[in-house]
Enzyme design. Sequence first.
Site, PDB file in Angstrom:
ATOM      1  N   HIS A 282      33.381  35.798  56.641  1.00  0.00           N
ATOM      2  CA  HIS A 282      32.800  36.020  58.188  1.00  0.00           C
ATOM      3  C   HIS A 282      32.538  34.743  58.701  1.00  0.00           C
ATOM      4  CE1 HIS A 282      32.382  40.276  57.060  1.00  0.00           C
ATOM      5  NE2 HIS A 282      31.194  39.997  56.496  1.00  0.00           N
ATOM      6  N   ASP A 333      34.931  44.681  52.978  1.00  0.00           N
ATOM      7  CA  ASP A 333      33.438  44.579  53.038  1.00  0.00           C
ATOM      8  C   ASP A 333      32.759  45.957  53.233  1.00  0.00           C
ATOM      9  OD1 ASP A 333      31.043  43.561  54.004  1.00  0.00           O
ATOM     10  OD2 ASP A 333      32.012  42.892  55.758  1.00  0.00           O
TER      11      ASP A 333
HETATM   12 ZN    ZN Z   1      29.501  41.287  53.227  1.00  0.00          ZN
END
Ligand code: ZN
Length: 468
Positions: A282, A333
């Site tokens: 991210h 994720d």
């Molecule tokens: Zn994560």
Amino acid sequence: MTVDTPKTGPDTVSPQDSLWFEQALLDKGWARSVRIRLRNGLIDSIERGVAAAPGDQVHATGLPGLANLHSHAFQRGMAGLAEVRGPSQDSFWTWRETMYRFVDRLRPDEVSAIAAMAFAEMLEGGFTRVAEFHYLHHDIDGRPYADPGEMADAIAAAADQTGIGLTLLPVFYAHSGFGGAPPVEAQRRFVNDLDGFQRLLQDSSRAISSLPDAVIGVAPHSLRAVTADELRAVCGMTDGPIHIHIAEQVREVEDCLAWSGARPVDLLFDTVEVDRRWCLIHATHTSPVELRRMAASGAVAGLCPITEANLGDGVFPAADYLAAGGAWGVGSDSNVSISAGQELRMLEYSQRLVHRSRNVMADPEGGSSGGAMVRAALAGGAQATGTDIVVGLSPGQVADIIALAAPDGCSPPLEDRALDHWIFVAADRPVEAVWRRGRQVVRDGRHIARQSIVRRYAETLSRVLDDA
Ligand code: ZN
């Protein structure tokens, strides 16, 4: 016809170990009418330009399986449970409260059952290896289990049951915010000091030791959760991959700036040496300078487009990063939905929406978006999971192979067009077969143990959610 010479001894394959594809993505590029023989978990030989023979298992399009470079497997169990609007504006932070309440109830066998469901779906979705960013370590009261590696055992058991390749990343988590803020009660099952983490790492290594090609690395959770000294110490505990959540949230960037005067990626690079072993998960909110530092380091940007969209994180500046030559891969994720093709679809579509443009991730003129994304994700995913980088099938390599179905009643679209079709067009179970270390684990789009995995998952989930 050409034959690549086998690298290992005499050919002892049985007929079911012989696959034939109308086309396959090889290390030298696309080839037609390809027979691949498997032996002892490896690709034994590859023949091109041959007709299918009796005993060959026939498929349309073959390519290497992708690595899923970021997963929290247990979160598969809360998929769909955080889609209800709350009293204030919903965000990553309100989602995290739901996650904390869910994780509070999970015991090791429940984590294993949920992870098995997630891993089976990863294989069905075209992922043959997963980097499990594993932070749920301790018992419900926050105390370490008698065997600190108990939860790692649960993850390893799920990998063993499903056959997926495992890169286990035990997470070091110590603080609730920048500057060494003490952890909050809801984080009690995640936190360790450095000595405790060292023991956990040893026990985690033992937990994966019976899996044939498992890899272990470390994951300092985020710059929020780890001080500079702890970060340096944790990185010194491994020769394997190092992953970190880096800049998922605007608030995280603001907090980092307020505390240190630097943005997160800059702070990371100013604190430790970041190289090709690193994967920055991210890197959503990054400046042009930070993007160039990442690209120049050889680290992999870990993109999780479906989760980042689901959580309302923001859009990674992929076009600028590509222009700087950066490596990247994709991860599932939160596992709210699991598919390699759909991660790549979301990545390209988010870029199109931001730039009001098309084929943003494609190579220069004439290159296909699907072709460019699959090659990049194969290379970046393998690098980030600590395995050999494979962007095409070749003899001697581990037989992690996926077969894409042809559209109903049609021949497969040719070469990279088949990847474009998989990513942008195909709807229902486009990955029809998967081999992991030479063993077929997905047939007709379904994991071979799906029935028993689903049954155990359903029982687990009803018990866990009943406890609420
Ligand atoms: Zn994560």
